[in-house]
Design an enzyme around this catalytic site. Structure first.
Site, PDB file in Angstrom:
ATOM      1  N   HIS A  21       0.861  -1.184   0.000  1.00  0.00           N
ATOM      2  CA  HIS A  21       0.000   0.000   0.000  1.00  0.00           C
ATOM      3  C   HIS A  21       0.899   1.236   0.000  1.00  0.00           C
ATOM      4  O   HIS A  21       2.131   1.111  -0.013  1.00  0.00           O
ATOM      5  CB  HIS A  21      -1.000  -0.024   1.162  1.00  0.00           C
ATOM      6  CG  HIS A  21      -0.402  -0.083   2.538  1.00  0.00           C
ATOM      7  ND1 HIS A  21       0.423   0.885   3.042  1.00  0.00           N
ATOM      8  CD2 HIS A  21      -0.525  -1.011   3.529  1.00  0.00           C
ATOM      9  CE1 HIS A  21       0.783   0.593   4.265  1.00  0.00           C
ATOM     10  NE2 HIS A  21       0.229  -0.587   4.591  1.00  0.00           N
ATOM     11  N   HIS A  24       3.984   1.549   2.327  1.00  0.00           N
ATOM     12  CA  HIS A  24       5.229   0.885   1.912  1.00  0.00           C
ATOM     13  C   HIS A  24       5.902   1.675   0.784  1.00  0.00           C
ATOM     14  O   HIS A  24       7.114   1.874   0.783  1.00  0.00           O
ATOM     15  CB  HIS A  24       4.954  -0.543   1.407  1.00  0.00           C
ATOM     16  CG  HIS A  24       4.175  -1.388   2.368  1.00  0.00           C
ATOM     17  ND1 HIS A  24       2.916  -1.855   2.077  1.00  0.00           N
ATOM     18  CD2 HIS A  24       4.464  -1.837   3.611  1.00  0.00           C
ATOM     19  CE1 HIS A  24       2.465  -2.561   3.118  1.00  0.00           C
ATOM     20  NE2 HIS A  24       3.388  -2.576   4.053  1.00  0.00           N
ATOM     21  N   CYS A 130       3.679 -11.143  19.302  1.00  0.00           N
ATOM     22  CA  CYS A 130       2.704 -10.594  18.348  1.00  0.00           C
ATOM     23  C   CYS A 130       3.113 -11.054  16.954  1.00  0.00           C
ATOM     24  O   CYS A 130       4.190 -10.684  16.477  1.00  0.00           O
ATOM     25  CB  CYS A 130       2.658  -9.070  18.412  1.00  0.00           C
ATOM     26  SG  CYS A 130       1.666  -8.365  17.057  1.00  0.00           S
ATOM     27  N   CYS A 133       3.548  -8.181  14.379  1.00  0.00           N
ATOM     28  CA  CYS A 133       4.863  -7.508  14.500  1.00  0.00           C
ATOM     29  C   CYS A 133       5.998  -8.506  14.326  1.00  0.00           C
ATOM     30  O   CYS A 133       7.140  -8.104  14.152  1.00  0.00           O
ATOM     31  CB  CYS A 133       5.064  -6.896  15.885  1.00  0.00           C
ATOM     32  SG  CYS A 133       3.989  -5.565  16.355  1.00  0.00           S
ATOM     33  N   CYS A 155      -1.634  -6.135  21.227  1.00  0.00           N
ATOM     34  CA  CYS A 155      -0.455  -5.399  20.750  1.00  0.00           C
ATOM     35  C   CYS A 155      -0.843  -3.940  20.547  1.00  0.00           C
ATOM     36  O   CYS A 155      -1.869  -3.663  19.912  1.00  0.00           O
ATOM     37  CB  CYS A 155       0.002  -6.020  19.427  1.00  0.00           C
ATOM     38  SG  CYS A 155       1.087  -4.935  18.477  1.00  0.00           S
ATOM     39  N   HIS A 158      -0.990  -3.195  16.584  1.00  0.00           N
ATOM     40  CA  HIS A 158      -1.998  -3.834  15.747  1.00  0.00           C
ATOM     41  C   HIS A 158      -3.369  -3.947  16.402  1.00  0.00           C
ATOM     42  O   HIS A 158      -4.348  -4.259  15.731  1.00  0.00           O
ATOM     43  CB  HIS A 158      -1.507  -5.219  15.307  1.00  0.00           C
ATOM     44  CG  HIS A 158      -0.303  -5.130  14.415  1.00  0.00           C
ATOM     45  ND1 HIS A 158       0.979  -5.160  14.890  1.00  0.00           N
ATOM     46  CD2 HIS A 158      -0.220  -4.931  13.084  1.00  0.00           C
ATOM     47  CE1 HIS A 158       1.821  -5.018  13.873  1.00  0.00           C
ATOM     48  NE2 HIS A 158       1.129  -4.868  12.770  1.00  0.00           N
ATOM     49  N   LYS A 311      -2.702   4.447  11.675  1.00  0.00           N
ATOM     50  CA  LYS A 311      -1.732   3.962  10.697  1.00  0.00           C
ATOM     51  C   LYS A 311      -2.479   3.222   9.590  1.00  0.00           C
ATOM     52  O   LYS A 311      -3.272   2.319   9.865  1.00  0.00           O
ATOM     53  CB  LYS A 311      -0.758   3.011  11.399  1.00  0.00           C
ATOM     54  CG  LYS A 311       0.300   2.433  10.478  1.00  0.00           C
ATOM     55  CD  LYS A 311       1.210   1.480  11.247  1.00  0.00           C
ATOM     56  CE  LYS A 311       2.236   0.872  10.319  1.00  0.00           C
ATOM     57  NZ  LYS A 311       2.474  -0.539  10.551  1.00  0.00           N
ATOM     58  N   LYS A 314      -3.284  -2.780   5.837  1.00  0.00           N
ATOM     59  CA  LYS A 314      -4.141  -3.739   5.152  1.00  0.00           C
ATOM     60  C   LYS A 314      -5.019  -4.478   6.155  1.00  0.00           C
ATOM     61  O   LYS A 314      -6.186  -4.732   5.892  1.00  0.00           O
ATOM     62  CB  LYS A 314      -3.281  -4.731   4.359  1.00  0.00           C
ATOM     63  CG  LYS A 314      -2.897  -4.213   2.980  1.00  0.00           C
ATOM     64  CD  LYS A 314      -4.049  -4.341   1.995  1.00  0.00           C
ATOM     65  CE  LYS A 314      -3.891  -3.474   0.773  1.00  0.00           C
ATOM     66  NZ  LYS A 314      -3.156  -4.050  -0.319  1.00  0.00           N
TER      67      LYS A 314
HETATM   68  N1  MSP Z   1       9.483  -7.112   7.257  1.00  0.00           N
HETATM   69  C1  MSP Z   1       9.573  -6.065   8.212  1.00  0.00           C
HETATM   70  C2  MSP Z   1      10.809  -5.223   7.992  1.00  0.00           C
HETATM   71  C3  MSP Z   1      12.096  -5.974   8.015  1.00  0.00           C
HETATM   72  S1  MSP Z   1      13.433  -4.952   7.686  1.00  0.00           S
HETATM   73  C4  MSP Z   1      14.753  -5.874   8.050  1.00  0.00           C
HETATM   74  C5  MSP Z   1       8.345  -5.178   8.129  1.00  0.00           C
HETATM   75  N2  MSP Z   1       7.666  -5.218   7.000  1.00  0.00           N
HETATM   76  S2  MSP Z   1       6.336  -4.408   6.710  1.00  0.00           S
HETATM   77  O1  MSP Z   1       5.978  -4.757   5.366  1.00  0.00           O
HETATM   78  O2  MSP Z   1       5.372  -4.648   7.724  1.00  0.00           O
HETATM   79  O3  MSP Z   1       6.684  -2.899   6.833  1.00  0.00           O
HETATM   80  C6  MSP Z   1       7.717  -2.379   6.089  1.00  0.00           C
HETATM   81  C7  MSP Z   1       7.796  -0.890   6.218  1.00  0.00           C
HETATM   82  O4  MSP Z   1       6.605  -0.274   5.776  1.00  0.00           O
HETATM   83  C8  MSP Z   1       8.032  -0.421   7.647  1.00  0.00           C
HETATM   84  O5  MSP Z   1       9.068   0.553   7.627  1.00  0.00           O
HETATM   85  C9  MSP Z   1       6.735   0.233   8.020  1.00  0.00           C
HETATM   86  O6  MSP Z   1       6.928   1.295   8.908  1.00  0.00           O
HETATM   87  C10 MSP Z   1       6.281   0.749   6.670  1.00  0.00           C
HETATM   88  N3  MSP Z   1       4.869   1.012   6.710  1.00  0.00           N
HETATM   89  C11 MSP Z   1       3.833   0.134   6.839  1.00  0.00           C
HETATM   90  N4  MSP Z   1       2.678   0.835   6.970  1.00  0.00           N
HETATM   91  C12 MSP Z   1       2.951   2.165   6.931  1.00  0.00           C
HETATM   92  C13 MSP Z   1       2.202   3.340   6.957  1.00  0.00           C
HETATM   93  N5  MSP Z   1       0.894   3.331   7.093  1.00  0.00           N
HETATM   94  N6  MSP Z   1       2.862   4.510   6.803  1.00  0.00           N
HETATM   95  C14 MSP Z   1       4.211   4.585   6.597  1.00  0.00           C
HETATM   96  N7  MSP Z   1       4.942   3.500   6.588  1.00  0.00           N
HETATM   97  C15 MSP Z   1       4.357   2.289   6.828  1.00  0.00           C
HETATM   98  O7  MSP Z   1       8.073  -4.461   9.074  1.00  0.00           O
END
Ligand code: MSP
Length: 532
Positions: A21, A24, A130, A133, A155, A158, A311, A314
């Site tokens: 989304h 990311h 969690c 997380c 958590c 979440h 935040k 999904k």
């Molecule tokens: N797989 C782990 C990261 C491992 S790094 C060695 C993870 N993945 S994630 O897909 O859940 O999230 C990846 C990144 O996307 C994180 O930096 C997270 O903060 C970012 N985001 C996920 N949702 C977000 C928002 N709503 N806004 C901004 N960034 C967000 O965590």
């Protein structure tokens, strides 16, 4: 460190439990802009992104979809995570998958080396976990559930119940590193940014650290622990190592991997969201200290994109796919909007109204209009051939000074990851040039042939300003600036836009008189009014 060490920037590796989304895409976009900027500073750059494929979260999603985890991961990578890089126009140098051999082999070797050094021991883990997380929690981290989850501990990120884990696992002596990490951060205040993130990490460290379980035995979707194949490596321990495995961690001296490692490590910037700051600023550097490897120069934690104050996610069904925005606005406007409108390091809300308003004001009416007016007037008054300027008056000299200030401000801001100020500085320059056009009124000058030299000076000034604007905005808007470059006929004399030095962008007079100016496609088409 070798003198030609690359500027090495990483994004987190994203879980493949679902499609990306805009939260990311936000991180990857920021990384892409910063690395493009560093390339245009003339530096060698290495930009890594990728995916995190192991762990219970991915395994359970695959199960829920009735496929094996590897098949699920392959599908998501092919259909979602690789394509989104095209969608947002990211120019990454590498893409790491944690199921690749290059990663798993290096992780196993790293783990074995820590075991051999006495950094790893067998123990019992009993506590909350969690899965969303993928994190072992402390009871104090949890909140009391409400509604459906009343009576359970949830958590705080979440809002969902945690699970109780009780396993015999392998532990990493993390507790031994609290003092060393504090000393490191004391000596290197820029190693965690922004300041709020630095404060969070150091105050957490002052509370001391517990040893960390780094393996799991109750499922098998992960990298086998080399000396105990009944366990898989804890997903975060596996995932954090991607930053080093992707550039050759632990390879024999003299091999290409070892050479790449020497020319790339340590990372200059790990970009992360604030929810995963502690993994990166506590566990990761402790792992590196244990292995006696250099620490990353900086972990920068950005804020969250919020929807309705929460935040975007999904799991909460608030995720917006990047293509939903890019189909309407284009990738340049997407990149520009998120970096321009949100302070990097703070949370920001996305709204269609705000995006449309900024698009119209700053891109369609601001930059787009300037580019089309400039090209159209050279076409009309000079048959599309850029005239040489005559003598500069104060109006032009003032713009030239403004430009050189803009370069300094933008570069200084970019190096601090202050994308808002960097883009804002260029935007102010665009505004100043638009104002100059209005004040000089070339269409009025054109009415009297006696003003020919003055008209030439004004039109040259507009086009030369556009040359500089294209160079300075290229990292943020690669497509539109390439179109401006084409309209200015700049490439034959100056080379491709991507290699233009941002540091040299303020040097006036680079676009040669005689360049062929054409009125190309509209850069930022006006938005259609919603049907009422
Ligand atoms: N797989 C782990 C990261 C491992 S790094 C060695 C993870 N993945 S994630 O897909 O859940 O999230 C990846 C990144 O996307 C994180 O930096 C997270 O903060 C970012 N985001 C996920 N949702 C977000 C928002 N709503 N806004 C901004 N960034 C967000 O965590």
């Amino acid at each position: 460190m070798s003198s030609d060490k690359a500027f090495y920037l990483t994004t987190p590796i994203y879980y493949v439990n679902d499609a990306p989304h805009i939260g990311h895409a936000y991180t990857t976009t920021a990384g892409d802009v910063l690395t493009r900027w560093h390339r245009q500073r003339g530096e060698r750059v290495w930009f890594l992104t990728g995916v995190d494929e192991h762990g219970q979260k991915v395994m359970r999603t695959a199960e829920a979809n009735g496929v094996a985890p590897q098949e699920w991961a392959d599908r998501l990578v092919e259909t979602a995570w690789l394509p989104v890089l095209e969608t947002i126009d990211a120019a990454n140098d590498d893409f790491i998958r944690t199921t690749s051999d290059r990663h798993t082999e290096r992780v196993q070797r790293f783990l074995q080396s820590l075991k051999d050094k006495g950094e790893i021991y067998e123990g019992k883990y009993d506590g909350p976990y969690c899965v969303a997380c993928e994190e072992f929690k402390l009871p104090g981290d949890l909140l009391d559930g409400e509604g459906d989850y009343a009576g359970q501990k949830v958590c705080p990120i979440h809002g969902r119940p945690v699970e109780q884990v009780s396993e015999t696992n392998w532990f990493f002596r993390l507790s031994a590193y609290a003092e060393k990490l504090l000393a490191h951060y004391d000596a290197n205040p820029l190693a965690v940014q922004p300041q709020s993130a630095y404060n969070e990490v150091t105050s957490f460290l002052r509370g001391g650290l517990q040893d960390l379980s780094i393996s799991r035995s109750s499922f098998d979707w992960g990298i086998p622990v080399p000396w105990d194949p009944s366990q898989v490596v804890y997903v975060w321990f596996d995932a954090l190592l991607n930053y080093a495995t992707a550039v050759g961690l632990g390879d024999e001296p003299g091999t290409p991997g070892a050479e790449q490692f020497a020319a790339t490590w340590p990372a200059d910037v790990h970009l992360v969201g604030k929810d995963i700051l502690r993994f990166h600023a506590v566990i990761w550097p402790a792992m590196l200290m244990a292995a006696e490897l250099p620490l990353p120069k900086q972990v920068f934690a950005h804020g969250w994109l919020l929807v309705g104050g929460e935040k975007m996610s999904k799991t909460k069904l608030t995720g917006i796919a990047p293509s939903q925005i890019i189909d309407t606005f284009g990738s340049d406007a997407f990149r520009y909007y998120f970096l321009r409108s949100i302070t990097f390091g703070s949370d920001g809300s996305f709204s269609w109204e705000d995006m449309s308003a900024r698009y119209t004001a700053e891109l369609a009416n601001g930059l787009g209009n300037l580019a089309s007016r400039g090209a159209a007037m050279v076409g009309k008054y000079f048959d599309g051939v850029l005239p040489a300027p005559g003598e500069y008056a104060e109006a032009e000299l003032s713009l030239q000074r403004h430009l050189s200030g803009t370069v300094d401000v933008a570069d200084e801001a970019m190096l601090r990851l202050d994308f808002q100020s960097a883009t804002g500085a260029v935007k102010s320059y665009v505004d100043a040039v638009n104002l100059y056009v209005t004040e000089q009124a070339p269409w009025a000058l054109a009415k009297d042939p006696a003003n020919g030299e003055r008209l030439a000076t004004v039109l040259y000034t507009i086009c030369e300003s556009l040359r500089a604007i294209a160079v300075l905005h290229h990292a943020v808007m690669p497509k539109a600036t390439a179109l401006i470059w084409e309209q200015l006929g700049a490439e034959p004399a100056l080379g491709p836009i991507g290699v233009q030095s941002v540091l040299d962008a303020g040097r006036w007079g680079q676009l040669p008189a005689g360049a062929t100016i054409t009125k190309g496609a509209i850069l930022f088409p006006r938005l259609e009014e919603p049907a009422s």
